[in-house]
Design an enzyme around this catalytic site. Sequence first.
Site, mmCIF file in Angstrom:
data_model
loop_
_atom_site.group_PDB
_atom_site.id
_atom_site.type_symbol
_atom_site.label_atom_id
_atom_site.label_comp_id
_atom_site.label_asym_id
_atom_site.label_seq_id
_atom_site.Cartn_x
_atom_site.Cartn_y
_atom_site.Cartn_z
ATOM 1 N N ASP A 135 -28.319 14.135 -51.370
ATOM 2 C CA ASP A 135 -29.277 14.637 -52.356
ATOM 3 C C ASP A 135 -30.679 14.418 -51.795
ATOM 4 O O ASP A 135 -31.164 13.283 -51.751
ATOM 5 C CB ASP A 135 -29.127 13.895 -53.686
ATOM 6 C CG ASP A 135 -27.831 14.240 -54.421
ATOM 7 O OD1 ASP A 135 -26.845 14.596 -53.748
ATOM 8 O OD2 ASP A 135 -27.816 14.133 -55.656
ATOM 9 N N LYS A 198 -30.853 21.017 -57.595
ATOM 10 C CA LYS A 198 -30.821 19.920 -58.551
ATOM 11 C C LYS A 198 -32.186 19.777 -59.206
ATOM 12 O O LYS A 198 -33.217 19.912 -58.540
ATOM 13 C CB LYS A 198 -30.422 18.640 -57.814
ATOM 14 C CG LYS A 198 -30.428 17.360 -58.643
ATOM 15 C CD LYS A 198 -29.990 16.180 -57.771
ATOM 16 C CE LYS A 198 -30.171 14.843 -58.482
ATOM 17 N NZ LYS A 198 -29.778 13.703 -57.620
ATOM 18 N N LYS A 234 -27.047 21.104 -60.369
ATOM 19 C CA LYS A 234 -26.953 19.727 -60.836
ATOM 20 C C LYS A 234 -28.183 19.360 -61.663
ATOM 21 O O LYS A 234 -29.232 19.029 -61.113
ATOM 22 C CB LYS A 234 -26.816 18.754 -59.661
ATOM 23 C CG LYS A 234 -26.692 17.286 -60.091
ATOM 24 C CD LYS A 234 -26.519 16.369 -58.888
ATOM 25 C CE LYS A 234 -26.534 14.891 -59.302
ATOM 26 N NZ LYS A 234 -26.359 13.991 -58.136
#
Length: 298
Positions: A135, A198, A234
Site C-alpha cells: 500500500d 485506495k 479499497k
Amino acid sequence: MITNLNNLPSYDTVGVMERVDRFCKRSIKKSSKVEGLKLALSMIDLTTLEGKDTPGKVRQLCYKAMHLHEGLENIPTVAAVCVYPTYVKIAKKALLNSNIQVASVATAFPSGQSSRSTKVMDTKFAVDQGADEIDMVISRGEFLAGEYNFVYDEIATIKEACGEAHLKVILETGELETLDQVRKASEIAMHAGADFIKTSTGKIQPAATMPVTYVMLDAIKDYYIKTGKIIGMKPAGGISTSKIALQYLVMLNEVLGEKWMNKTYFRFGASSLANDILMQLVKSETGYYQSANYFSKD
C-alpha cells in the site's frame, strides 16, 4: 506519461451526495444482510499502523485474523493483515498455512515525504520480507502542484519494485480538496499500474467517505470499459460499523456490479470493523448482542 486529464468528467458535489444518499436508503432483508456481513468480513484488511506497534501486538492481530471466525458456522477469515514493513516477516510467520495475505504500507507512509530512491528501498524491503501486497502513498504535494507526470512515474517505479506483490495506491483523498481532483488522481494511479486504488491512510481526516469512494468507483468503471482491466478498490479509515460497510457494498454492487463483489477486487481498510460485524452475526444467530468485551480489540 499520463495524457487527456482535461477530458475527465466533472463532479457536482450536491449531485454525488444525492446519489450516495440513495444507496444508504436501500433496504436489505435479513438473509441478504447476513450474507452481506460475511462478505464484508472476508474483505477486511485488518490493520495496525501505530508508532507503538510491537512484535507481540502484530502476532496478536494475526492470531485474531486466523481465529475470529471460530465459534460461528460458515464465517470467512479476513482478507489480509496490514502492518509496517518492519513487521512483515513476523506477520508472515504468524499467518503461515492460512490463506490470509500480508499487506504492508510503504513509500514513507503516511506522508510520502521522501526521495524516490528511499521509497523504492522501502518497497523492496517489504517485498523481500514477504509482503503479498504493498500500500503506497502518492506525493500529494507534487499532485497538487500539477506535477502529474512526476506522480505517474513514481507510481510506475514502485509498481516495478513490487515484483509479484499487488500494488494499492493511496490517494489520501482528504488532502485532494475536490472530487474532480480525486478523479484525476484515480486516473493517474490506474494508468501507472495500480492493482487497487485506495482512499486514505487513515491518518488524515476526512478519511474514507462514500462520495469520494463513489467517484473512485466511477473512475474504475470507465477504465474497465476502455481497457477491459479490473482495478480493485479499497476505502480505508473511519469505516467501523456493519451498517456503513453494507452501504458501501450496496454502492459497489450498483456502480460496478458482481465482478467486484469479492476480496480480490474490494477491500475495507479497518481495525474495529471486524468486531462489529461479528457482534451482528452473533445477534442474527442467537437473537442477542454479545458485549464488545467478548471480542479482542486488537
